[in-house]
Motif scaffolding. Structure first.
Motif, short mmCIF file in Angstrom:
data_model
loop_
_atom_site.label_atom_id
_atom_site.label_comp_id
_atom_site.label_asym_id
_atom_site.label_seq_id
_atom_site.Cartn_x
_atom_site.Cartn_y
_atom_site.Cartn_z
N THR A 83 53.01 -8.96 5.39
CA THR A 83 51.85 -8.99 4.49
C THR A 83 52.32 -9.05 3.03
O THR A 83 53.48 -8.74 2.73
N LYS A 84 51.40 -9.40 2.17
CA LYS A 84 51.72 -9.43 0.73
C LYS A 84 52.15 -8.04 0.27
O LYS A 84 53.08 -7.91 -0.53
N GLU A 85 51.49 -7.02 0.77
CA GLU A 85 51.82 -5.65 0.38
C GLU A 85 53.25 -5.30 0.78
O GLU A 85 53.97 -4.65 0.01
N GLU A 86 53.67 -5.72 1.96
CA GLU A 86 55.04 -5.44 2.41
C GLU A 86 56.05 -6.19 1.53
O GLU A 86 57.08 -5.63 1.15
N GLU A 89 56.38 -4.59 -1.81
CA GLU A 89 57.19 -3.37 -1.68
C GLU A 89 58.68 -3.70 -1.66
O GLU A 89 59.49 -3.01 -2.27
#
Length: 119
Positions: A83-86, A89
């Protein structure tokens, strides 16, 4: 495993035959087969899910400031469920590890990520 069988597996799994393997074949079919088997060992079935292995590969590419490799690993990570969030991070961690100037290198990768997500 025979060289042709390994090539077919690469094409099915990844859609291409890795450049390293092409170069290894130039050094002899035995070298090509050895490198292909090693590639399959690293990127085939394993304990760590493939998405996370691609995120690790992305982290090392970003850390080493290898823009071409980072885009390739980013694309593979997204195609395998990252995901974009991963990904953000991972980028944040690499800024911590390498320093704030790395942010300049990450901006084009974020734009590339947006382009991938829209496609």
């Amino acid at each position: 495993m025979e060289a042709e069988e390994i090539r077919q597996i690469f094409k099915e799994q990844f859609g291409f035959f890795p450049p390293c393997n092409v170069g290894a074949n130039e050094l002899g079919e035995d070298m090509g087969e050895l490198i292909s088997q090693y590639h399959h060992l690293i990127w085939g079935e394993g304990v760590i899910p493939i998405k996370y292995r691609y995120l690790m590969a992305l982290a090392t590419a970003v850390y080493s400031e290898d823009d071409t490799r980072a885009k390739l690993e980013l694309l593979k990570a997204v195609r395998n469920g990252a995901t974009k969030e991963e990904i953000v991070e991972v980028f944040r961690q690499q800024v911590w590890m390498r320093g704030a100037p790395l942010i300049v290198k990450i901006v084009p990768l974020l734009k590339f990520l947006d382009k991938i997500e829209k496609a």
